[in-house]
Design an enzyme around this catalytic site. Structure first.
Site, PDB file in Angstrom:
ATOM      1  N   ASP A  40      40.317  49.985  36.893  1.00 32.39           N
ATOM      2  CA  ASP A  40      40.370  48.592  36.432  1.00 32.39           C
ATOM      3  C   ASP A  40      38.947  48.048  36.322  1.00 32.39           C
ATOM      4  OD1 ASP A  40      41.431  45.890  36.084  1.00 32.39           O
ATOM      5  OD2 ASP A  40      40.795  45.566  38.142  1.00 32.39           O
ATOM      6  N   PHE A  49      45.773  47.073  39.099  1.00 28.46           N
ATOM      7  CA  PHE A  49      44.992  46.036  38.421  1.00 28.46           C
ATOM      8  C   PHE A  49      44.493  45.026  39.444  1.00 28.46           C
ATOM      9  CE2 PHE A  49      47.414  47.902  35.052  1.00 28.46           C
ATOM     10  CZ  PHE A  49      46.590  47.805  33.938  1.00 28.46           C
ATOM     11  N   CYS A  50      43.496  44.260  39.035  1.00 27.59           N
ATOM     12  CA  CYS A  50      42.885  43.224  39.862  1.00 27.59           C
ATOM     13  C   CYS A  50      43.962  42.289  40.410  1.00 27.59           C
ATOM     14  CB  CYS A  50      41.893  42.422  39.015  1.00 27.59           C
ATOM     15  SG  CYS A  50      41.101  41.088  39.899  1.00 27.59           S
ATOM     16  N   PRO A  51      43.975  41.907  41.671  1.00 29.16           N
ATOM     17  CA  PRO A  51      43.025  42.288  42.710  1.00 29.16           C
ATOM     18  C   PRO A  51      43.506  43.441  43.595  1.00 29.16           C
ATOM     19  CG  PRO A  51      44.282  40.410  43.486  1.00 29.16           C
ATOM     20  CD  PRO A  51      44.871  40.824  42.148  1.00 29.16           C
ATOM     21  N   GLY A  52      44.317  44.342  43.038  1.00 34.17           N
ATOM     22  CA  GLY A  52      44.858  45.452  43.831  1.00 34.17           C
ATOM     23  C   GLY A  52      43.809  46.297  44.529  1.00 34.17           C
TER      24      GLY A  52
END
Lengths: 76, 130
Positions: A40, A13-16
């Site tokens: 995502d 998920f953000c910011p992954g």
């Protein structure tokens, strides 16, 4: 010759996915293309925004079977 | 024009706030902003090496994040330092209260910082508090 690399951010998920792209850019050469795979939706908007802000080149976004491909070219 | 320097103050020890602080710090740091993170109060113990406890959830989002592959807040703070040159600084008072030394902190944690220096650093910065 410029490389094309896959950055697999699927499932994160953000910011992954953005962080994985940045880590990959650090070890790339100018002109290399990085294809970020993401599931995502937030990253689909956020990554091109980041790319424009910091001065790399945004190439394209496509979706295939629920996976987005965000292609970025290292410009500096 | 708004300052290009931001200071993220983290005093809460709950998952949602630690996560939002880590996201803000890491994205700002990799976007060319100068970032300083100041860790104090209930946020600090998570950054002592070997601290295994999970941050408690405040509500529904915390529970959902716990069961999904959301980047860990400590990983994000580490990336802020490594990829974006953020300074992640522990509050010296909180370290004294906890009884920990700098070498016991995670590798990306900078030197203990007191309020005098902190206030001096943030004079020209946007301050975000979590």
């Amino acid at each position: 010759m410029a490389d094309k690399k896959i950055v697999d951010g699927r499932g994160s998920f953000c910011p992954g996915p953005l962080m994985e792209l940045i880590a990959a850019l650090k070890s790339s050469q100018i002109g290399d293309e990085l294809d970020v795979l993401s599931t995502d939706k937030g990253s689909v908007n956020d990554i091109p925004e980041w790319v424009r802000k910091v001065g790399h080149e945004y190439v394209s976004t496509t979706e295939e079977g629920g996976v987005w491909h965000i292609v970025v070219r290292k410009a500096k | 024009m708004a300052s290009n320097k931001i200071c993220v103050v983290v005093v809460s020890g709950t998952r949602e706030r630690l996560q939002m602080a880590a996201m803000t710090a890491s994205v700002a740091a990799v976007s060319g902003q100068e970032v300083m993170v100041f860790l104090s109060m209930n946020a600090l113990p998570y950054f002592v090496k070997g601290h295994g406890a999970k941050a408690p959830n405040e509500g529904e989002m915390g529970q959902l994040m716990e069961n999904k592959n959301v980047p860990d807040f400590k990983t994000l703070f580490g990336q802020a330092a490594l990829l974006g040159d953020a300074k992640i600084l522990p509050c010296s008072m909180a370290m004294d209260v906890l009884g920990v030394e700098p070498e016991q902190m995670e590798s990306f944690i900078g030197e203990p910082t007191g309020l005098t220096r902190f206030l001096d650093e943030v004079r020209d910065a946007q301050v975000w508090t979590f």
